[in-house]
Design an enzyme around this catalytic site. Structure first.
Site, PDB file in Angstrom:
ATOM      1  N   LYS A   1      18.241  -6.527  16.125  1.00 59.45           N
ATOM      2  CA  LYS A   1      18.439  -5.712  17.337  1.00 59.45           C
ATOM      3  C   LYS A   1      19.393  -4.577  16.978  1.00 59.45           C
ATOM      4  O   LYS A   1      20.443  -4.818  16.350  1.00 59.45           O
ATOM      5  CB  LYS A   1      19.034  -6.615  18.419  1.00 59.45           C
ATOM      6  CG  LYS A   1      19.277  -5.939  19.761  1.00 59.45           C
ATOM      7  CD  LYS A   1      19.831  -6.984  20.757  1.00 59.45           C
ATOM      8  CE  LYS A   1      19.989  -6.412  22.148  1.00 59.45           C
ATOM      9  NZ  LYS A   1      20.499  -7.434  23.087  1.00 59.45           N
TER      10      LYS A   1
ATOM     11  N   SER B   1      17.884  -7.551  27.228  1.00 62.67           N
ATOM     12  CA  SER B   1      17.889  -6.311  26.475  1.00 62.67           C
ATOM     13  C   SER B   1      17.306  -6.460  25.069  1.00 62.67           C
ATOM     14  O   SER B   1      17.015  -5.447  24.422  1.00 62.67           O
ATOM     15  CB  SER B   1      19.303  -5.765  26.373  1.00 62.67           C
ATOM     16  OG  SER B   1      20.156  -6.707  25.794  1.00 62.67           O
TER      17      SER B   1
ATOM     18  N   SER C   1      20.059 -11.895  27.711  1.00 64.97           N
ATOM     19  CA  SER C   1      19.299 -10.924  26.925  1.00 64.97           C
ATOM     20  C   SER C   1      18.581 -11.452  25.701  1.00 64.97           C
ATOM     21  O   SER C   1      17.844 -10.701  25.076  1.00 64.97           O
ATOM     22  CB  SER C   1      20.216  -9.772  26.507  1.00 64.97           C
ATOM     23  OG  SER C   1      20.487  -8.970  27.629  1.00 64.97           O
TER      24      SER C   1
END
Lengths: 528, 111
Positions: free
Chosen positions: A95, A171, A195
């Site tokens: 990420k 996210s 997330s």
């Protein structure tokens, strides 16, 4: 079965048995990425094309040369008879909220679009030291602020591999997408209010939020420093446990990384659930929805399908020897989102203060003769709307005249949320459960554009996941089939502090018991 | 929707946050802030025990689980060149920024 769709543990086994090389595994990943990912997210994306709408856009930056060097190094080590590490050859994505030395590390924000990290985050460094191959940096909501990946400054944002008209969640959207679509076997995401777990649920993968402090946050671009948890996304439980083995552990660079005795999360993975007490809570079978006009709360029932799936899971675990404990009260979990609106915003505002155009990142190109104007213009031009919203909210609720009413009050309600968990898990208490079983999310993946812009409704996607972040407890989302539209449903297990081994064990028992079910053979739409 | 945050308060927050906003952005942000405050206001009605601690972390750290403090000795920073390479404007190892704002004082200071 294609190389891409094998599990991490199968890949690393085949590699050690010299059936396949790390370079071949890498090439298979790259082929899959080129087939399904479409163009990577970028700042100057222009219009979204019909072609864009059919592809996944998991990536912001593909680090192909770097990956090739790593893969060749692994193959070389093997040829020399050296141990290449427990995750040798396994392709993973990161990420883009983690600093990785020499790579663009953007937090999906214009304000860091030009930033090349001078160091590598501890959890990523540990993956690489274990022989895993980093394919690149994947997309996310800007600064991890969101539950859909839509707020990224790097468009097109990632799309759900099961239905590309829908969000992958957020996210850690790019992370969940890259794993669900077989671009990588593993991804490292972060979970601040859900997330990791929510995109894992939306994309049909496993997602684990470890206990706060289980994994070092060094090198993670901070959102909420008391809430952020780095963690694994994988397609199965064994891979999740392998990855947790590698990334967890103390770190002298993060004084919130807990010092604990070493633990092997694979050791008792298949011990089964006989005698384990698994709780169901009525407070996780209803949804809290704020009325957009009055702001008042309505409690309504969870969609039938979501509740049914949790209860079926409970029934299955019971048939395997677990004891199901009904009616475990968790009355303060429903305040999780409003508490989060306060605490996470205060911490986010503080953590975003450092982005001022001085030492790194975006500086306004206008020639200004005043440092204060430079700060304002750099931050005004560099941040998207969601970071600005969080900064302003954070400043408001922590301002001297409001802080008792908002911030301090929220910190007390946080204690109440925590206490519910302690009482549920207390071995001398009334319920004595080893884990709680809940839905991961109130709904399955929603269409792109449906919720974005309504910041309150978007945050409510996290209402079942955020309590674990307030309390610090570990929580895992596991895939549990599909809804009537063919969209993945996730169920969540929560446990006492540092009980990841127990949660993984329950997940593994469920996985084994459902291994032959038809739904496990279904592939994402994008792979058809 | 309650109008907790007036335009005046909003502008003050923007000032504190060192942001510069367009009109459209400001309108959207102020609306969403008030919308969020409605959600936050449910906290006001929750009865709180007097003895509830302010809980900044869910997990407690004990002496055993907390890392030891390191020795207070200087260690060289790692890779300073890579860090300096990120600075938008440098000169001879210094970071170049515009001058700080200056304000003329109307009256001379008392001694």
């Amino acid at each position: 079965m294609q190389l891409n769709d094998l599990s991490a543990h199968e890949l690393t086994q085949k590699l050690r048995q010299r059936e396949v090389s790390a370079v071949e595994i890498l090439n298979a990943s790259l082929k899959r990425i080129h087939a399904v990912d479409g163009r990577p997210g970028s700042l100057d994306a222009g219009d979204i094309t019909p072609q864009d709408e059919q592809t996944l856009h998991a990536f912001i930056t593909l680090t192909e040369d770097r990956a090739r060097q790593q893969a060749e190094a692994v193959d070389h080590k093997l040829a020399q008879g050296e141990d290449p590490g427990p995750l040798a050859g396994v392709p993973f994505t990161v990420k883009d909220i983690y600093c990785v030395q020499g790579t663009s590390s953007t937090a999906a924000s214009k304000i860091l679009a030009n930033f090349t990290a001078p160091y590598t985050a501890t959890p990523v460094a540990r993956m690489e030291a274990a022989g895993a191959i980093m394919l690149g940096k994947v997309n996310l909501d800007e600064f991890a602020y969101g539950s859909s990946t839509e707020s990224s400054a790097f468009q097109p944002a990632s799309r759900n591999p099961w239905d590309t008209s829908r969000v992958p969640g957020g996210s850690s959207g790019g992370s969940a997408v890259s794993v669900a679509a077989g671009e990588a076997a593993l991804s490292i995401g972060t979970d601040t209010a859900g997330s990791i777990r929510q995109p894992a649920a939306f994309c049909g993968t496993v997602g684990l939020k470890p206990t706060y402090g289980r994994v070092s946050r060094y090198g993670l671009i901070a959102f909420g420093s008391s809430l952020d948890c780095p963690g694994p996304i994988a397609r199965n439980i064994t891979d999740t446990a392998m990855m947790l083995n590698v990334i967890s552990g103390p770190d002298h660079r993060d004084n919130t990384a807990a010092v604990l005795p070493p633990e092997n999360f694979l050791e008792k993975l298949e011990a089964g659930v006989k005698g384990m007490r698994i709780g169901l809570s009525p407070d996780y079978f209803q949804i809290s929805i704020p009325d957009p006009q009055t702001g008042e709360y309505h409690l309504q029932a969870l969609p039938q399908e979501m509740e049914a799936r949790v209860r079926q899971t409970a029934a299955l675990l019971e048939s395997l020897g677990a004891v199901i404990v009904d009616d475990v009260p968790m009355p303060n979990s429903r305040y999780g989102v409003s508490v989060y609106f306060v605490i996470s915003r205060v911490e986010a505002a503080s953590n975003l203060n450092r982005f001022d155009g001085v030492k790194y990142g975006y500086r306004t190109p206008g020639k200004l003769n005043d440092l204060d104007k430079m700060y304002r213009a750099s931050r005004g031009e560099g941040f998207g709307l969601q970071p600005k919203l969080r900064i302003l909210m954070g400043m408001y609720v922590s301002a001297a005249q409001f802080s008792a009413q908002y911030y301090q009050r929220a910190l007390k309600v946080r204690a109440m949320i925590r206490r519910d968990f302690e009482q549920a898990f207390d071995k001398s208490g009334k319920y004595q459960v080893d884990a709680l079983l809940t839905p991961t999310t109130p709904t399955t993946a929603f269409p792109i554009g449906d919720v974005y812009g309504d910041s309150v409704l978007m945050q409510y996607a996290d209402q079942f996941t955020v309590p674990a972040n307030h309390a610090g407890v570990p929580a895992i989302s596991i895939p549990a089939g599909f809804d009537a539209h063919g969209l993945p449903i996730g169920v969540q297990l929560l446990g006492p502090d540092f009980s990841e081994a127990s949660l993984l064990r329950i997940g593994r028992a469920y996985e084994i018991a459902t291994a032959e079910e038809a739904w496990r053979q279904v592939k994402p739409q994008v792979l058809h | 929707m309650t109008e907790k945050i007036s335009i005046e308060t909003f502008d003050h927050l923007v000032e504190l946050a060192a942001l510069a906003l367009s009109e459209d952005e400001a309108a959207y942000l102020r609306r969403e802030l008030n919308h969020q405050l409605d959600a936050v206001n449910e906290l006001a009605a929750i009865p709180l025990d007097e003895d509830l601690p302010l809980t900044a972390h869910g997990i407690s750290y004990t002496a055993a689980t907390s890392p030891a403090m390191r020795k207070d000795e200087w260690l060289p920073g790692e890779n300073p060149e890579a860090i300096i390479a990120q600075v938008p404007q440098t000169d001879a190892g210094f970071i170049i920024v515009p001058d700080i704002p200056h304000t003329d004082l109307d009256e001379p200071h008392a001694a």
